[in-house]
Structure formats: structure tokens, C-alpha cells
Design a protein around this motif. Structure first.
Motif, short mmCIF file in Angstrom:
data_model
loop_
_atom_site.label_atom_id
_atom_site.label_comp_id
_atom_site.label_asym_id
_atom_site.label_seq_id
_atom_site.Cartn_x
_atom_site.Cartn_y
_atom_site.Cartn_z
N THR A 20 0.73 -0.97 0.26
CA THR A 20 0.36 -0.22 -0.11
C THR A 20 1.13 1.20 -0.04
O THR A 20 0.09 2.61 0.15
CB THR A 20 -0.92 0.16 1.55
OG1 THR A 20 -0.85 0.14 2.95
CG2 THR A 20 -1.59 -1.00 1.62
N SER A 21 1.93 1.27 0.22
CA SER A 21 3.20 2.12 0.07
C SER A 21 4.78 1.92 -1.00
O SER A 21 4.76 0.85 -1.70
CB SER A 21 3.67 2.06 1.53
OG SER A 21 4.99 1.74 1.47
N PRO A 22 4.48 2.96 -1.50
CA PRO A 22 5.87 2.60 -2.34
C PRO A 22 7.39 2.17 -1.72
O PRO A 22 7.05 1.99 -0.22
CB PRO A 22 6.58 4.37 -3.18
CG PRO A 22 5.59 5.15 -1.68
CD PRO A 22 4.58 4.83 -1.15
N VAL A 23 7.98 2.34 -2.15
CA VAL A 23 9.15 1.13 -1.30
C VAL A 23 10.02 2.73 -1.32
O VAL A 23 10.55 3.38 -2.26
CB VAL A 23 10.03 0.26 -2.55
CG1 VAL A 23 11.05 0.10 -1.88
CG2 VAL A 23 9.17 -1.24 -2.59
N ILE A 24 10.69 2.77 -0.27
CA ILE A 24 10.33 4.00 0.45
C ILE A 24 12.57 3.56 1.12
O ILE A 24 12.76 2.60 1.56
CB ILE A 24 10.02 4.52 1.98
CG1 ILE A 24 8.92 4.95 1.61
CG2 ILE A 24 11.75 5.67 2.40
CD1 ILE A 24 7.82 5.26 2.22
N LYS A 25 13.48 4.60 0.54
CA LYS A 25 14.62 3.68 0.15
C LYS A 25 15.50 4.90 0.79
O LYS A 25 15.09 5.94 0.98
CB LYS A 25 15.32 4.17 -1.02
CG LYS A 25 15.12 2.70 -2.26
CD LYS A 25 16.16 2.70 -2.96
CE LYS A 25 15.10 1.69 -3.65
NZ LYS A 25 15.70 0.25 -3.64
N THR A 26 16.55 4.21 2.12
CA THR A 26 16.80 5.10 3.14
C THR A 26 18.34 4.49 3.28
O THR A 26 19.00 3.72 2.56
CB THR A 26 16.25 5.03 4.76
OG1 THR A 26 16.50 3.68 4.89
CG2 THR A 26 14.62 4.86 4.27
N ALA B 233 18.77 0.57 3.70
CA ALA B 233 17.53 0.23 3.87
C ALA B 233 16.24 0.27 2.89
O ALA B 233 16.24 1.49 1.98
CB ALA B 233 16.85 1.00 5.19
N SER B 234 15.44 -0.86 2.50
CA SER B 234 14.51 -0.16 2.04
C SER B 234 12.77 -0.63 2.27
O SER B 234 12.84 -2.34 3.01
CB SER B 234 14.16 -1.12 0.68
OG SER B 234 15.28 -0.96 -0.70
N PHE B 235 11.84 -0.18 2.60
CA PHE B 235 11.14 0.18 3.56
C PHE B 235 9.51 -0.13 2.42
O PHE B 235 9.27 0.54 2.03
CB PHE B 235 10.73 0.84 4.49
CG PHE B 235 12.27 0.40 5.51
CD1 PHE B 235 11.96 -0.37 6.14
CD2 PHE B 235 12.77 1.16 6.05
CE1 PHE B 235 13.28 0.23 7.73
CE2 PHE B 235 14.73 2.18 6.70
CZ PHE B 235 14.17 1.00 7.27
N MET B 236 8.89 -1.12 2.89
CA MET B 236 7.33 -0.82 2.49
C MET B 236 5.99 -1.10 3.11
O MET B 236 6.27 -1.48 4.54
CB MET B 236 7.29 -1.94 1.21
CG MET B 236 7.55 -3.45 1.60
SD MET B 236 7.65 -5.03 0.61
CE MET B 236 9.25 -4.57 0.18
N LEU B 237 5.24 -1.10 2.73
CA LEU B 237 3.93 -2.06 4.34
C LEU B 237 3.24 -2.14 2.93
O LEU B 237 2.86 -2.01 1.98
CB LEU B 237 3.72 -0.48 4.61
CG LEU B 237 2.08 -0.79 4.91
CD1 LEU B 237 2.35 -1.53 6.36
CD2 LEU B 237 1.75 0.51 5.02
#
Length: 346
Positions: free
Chosen positions: A12-18, A329-333
Motif C-alpha cells: 500500500t506504499s511505495p518502496v522507501i529507500k534510506t 534499507a528499503s521499506f514497504m507496507l
């Protein structure tokens, strides 16, 4: 490189890269891609836009299970100042700060290493736009490697000295309030029978939170530049050693929603130097060591120039420290992951 993870549920979210970093032990999650477009002509308008429209992403990234109660973040955004190399919004457990010195230290290195700014030896200047204004940053660069970082603050000033507030459980206490990109209340820990170097962090946190609550009830803050800057960010408990000395002076900062800073606090050091200079306890060019009460890490700070901020006598403060990388990191939901939207356990 494409992520090998193939979620079984719809994201439900884009992949957010940090990029994960720390300065003096204080974490910094730098968000470099994946956020939706952030609207606003100025950085303060962008700050307001993310508060009103994208706060679910702050909670997803700062809160558990991806973060924790004391997590800190930096979101890279487009600058509206032609002289700025990068611009940033700051995220924490309560919302969005106007300044963060430990983030600036790490971001200075990142700007060089990611080639946002071409590096030059022996030092590279990086201009970083923050919600409080433009911060000039200077990054050591030798033999192809970035190193220590120093920055020059926005005008910092003593707002008020010896203000009496009623602190729950302690009665009337006098505090100083100073600005270093954000407003802080300052009080010596021994007023409460505590020591910033040895008392339990939980006790220091509780006292500092009580002071912040008392100041917010009693004091109306004012900043000449913008009303969005007129809020108390937190309380800094000190060892009371405000007169210049070659020995380290210790403090611990409790900000936002009782969040404890692990490092000496860059904007806090800025505000504390401004306080000391206003009281003639430190002169221009006198460098001081500031020690974190949480983990003994050090920043240096000194007033480098007198200036004005509206009607306030102010100084530009130089703060220096070291930032370090800890990972990427790559984060998703995923759609069914209700808990993954973020929660806090303290």
C-alpha cells in the motif's frame, strides 16, 4: 539493484529507500527516495504539507516495527534557496523539527559521498537549507574520503533568563530559554538532585519532560523570522558548568514527546553557547567541549560571530562532530499489515 523481496500481499506504499547513519550514537534515517511529491513554495510550507498529508509515512518509518521511540529521520526535499545544495525536513516521534545539528553533521558527509556536492580537499562547503534557515556546513575531505563535519548555525540567541515556572513535583524553578534553530529550556540537573552523567536516564527524562510542560504553559515564545519557529522543542539538563573551561561540560536533551538524545545535541549546543555568550561566560572564538550525558560522546562548540536576529543580540555558533554510516534499507507496507503502519512501545 531491484529488491529480491516479493511481497505475498499487495503493497500500500511505495518502496522507501534510506541510508542509515548515526552522529554520536544518535540515529539518523535519511530518506533519499520513495516519498510522494511534497508541495509548497517554501521549506516551511513543505514542512506543513507533510504534517497534514504524509504523516502516516513518518509513523511508518520512525515508529516500530521499523524504528523505535527515539528514532530520528531526515527527509531530503527540493530547496527554495538558490544558494542551498540540499534541503531537509527533520522527523521524530512527535512530528517535525526546525533544526537538528546531529543530522546536519551526518548529512554533510552524505552530500559529499553521494556527490550532491563535488568534493574538494581539504574541506568542502555544503549549504543545507533547514526549516530554520540556511546552515553552512564544512566537511573534511582527504585522500578521497569524507571525515569530520562542522557547521555554522543560523543566528542563535538567549530568549529569556531566570524565568520562574511551576514544575510538577518540584515547585517553582528558574529556567533559561535559548534558541539555536529551535527553542530549548535550560536548567542545571542538580536543582532536582540529579547528575547528568550518572543519574538514571529515566529520572532525567521525567524531570526534563516536567520542565518542558511547565514552560509551555507559562511562556509565550517569539521568533522574529516566522511564527512556525515559535515552539519549545525540549529541555536540556546540564551539569551547571556554563563558564568557559577546557574541560568538557555535560548535558542531556529531552525533546519532542520525551525523546532522549544520545549525542550532545547540535542545536542544543548552539543554543547553550548563545546562552553562555549572552551571559559573558564565554567569548568569541573560545572553543568548548560538550559531552553527552547519555553516552559520553563529544561535540565542540564556539561562538564565531556576533549578529542580530530581529531585536535580539545573537551569535553564529560553530558546532563540530562526526557522523557514521550504519547501513542502507528499503521499506514497504503490505496491505494487510495494520501493525506495520507504526506503533510505539515505551
Amino acid at each position: 539493484m531491484e529488491s529480491p523481496i516479493k511481497p505475498g500481499c499487495t503493497s500500500t506504499s511505495p518502496v522507501i529507500k534510506t541510508i542509515e547513519m548515526h552522529t554520536g550514537g544518535e540515529p539518523l534515517r535519511v530518506i533519499i527516495s520513495g516519498y510522494p511529491e511534497i508541495l509548497g513554495d517554501t521549506i516551511l510550507q513543505k514542512r506543513q504539507y507533510v504534517k497534514e498529508n504524509l504523516d502516516h509515512l513518518r509513523k511508518m518509518l520512525m515508529f516500530e516495527p521499523r524504528g523505535h521511540y527515539d528514532m530520528y529521520g531526515a527527509l531530503l526535499v527540493d530547496s527554495d534557496l538558490p544558494e542551498a545544495d540540499i534541503a531537509v525536513l527533520f522527523l521524530h516521534n512527535e512530528g517535525y523539527s526546525t533544526m537538528c545539528g546531529h543530522a546536519i553533521v551526518s548529512l554533510g558527509r552524505l552530500a559529499i559521498d553521494k556527490m550532491y556536492v563535488p568534493p574538494t580537499e581539504p574541506e568542502t562547503e555544503v549549504n543545507i537549507q533547514c526549516p530554520c534557515g540556511l546552515v553552512k556546513t564544512f566537511v573534511e575531505y582527504k585522500n578521497g574520503k569524507s571525515g569530520g563535519v562542522r557547521f555554522h548555525s543560523v543566528p542563535a540567541f538567549l530568549f529569556a533568563s531566570g524565568i520562574e515556572v511551576e514544575v510538577d513535583g518540584f515547585g517553582k524553578i528558574k529556567v533559561d530559554i535559548s534558541y539555536g534553530g529551535a527553542f530549548y529550556a535550560f536548567v542545571c540537573a542538580d536543582v532536582f538532585g540529579l547528575d547528568v552523567r550518572s543519574s538514571p536516564t529515566s529520572s532525567l527524562k521525567d524531570v526534563a519532560t516536567a520542565v518542558s510542560n511547565a514552560v509551555r504553559k507559562r511562556v509565550k515564545l517569539h521568533h522574529p523570522d516566522d511564527s512556525d519557529l515559535e515552539f519549545l522543542y525540549g529541555t536540556i539538563l546540564t551539569d551547571g558548568q556554563d563558564k568557559w573551561s577546557g574541560e568538557p561540560t555535560a548535558n542531556i536533551c529531552v525533546f519532542a514527546n520525551a525523546q532522549v538524545d544520545r549525542c550532545p545535541t547540535g542545536s542544543g549546543v548552539t543554543a547553550r553557547i548563545a546562552l553562555q555568550h549572552a551571559k559573558s561566560l564565554i567569548q568569541l572564538g573560545q572553543k568548548r567541549l560538550f559531552e553527552s550525558g547519555a553516552n559520553k560522546t563529544l561535540f565542540t562548540g564556539m561562538a564565531v560571530k556576533q549578529t542580530k536576529c530581529g531585536d535580539f543580540d545573537a551569535v553564529v555558533v560553530e558546532v563540530a562532530g562526526h557522523g557514521y554510516y550504519t547501513g542502507e534499507a528499503s521499506f514497504m507496507l503490505e496491505e494487510e499489515d495494520v501493525v506495520g503502519k507504526g506503533f510505539l512501545l515505551r
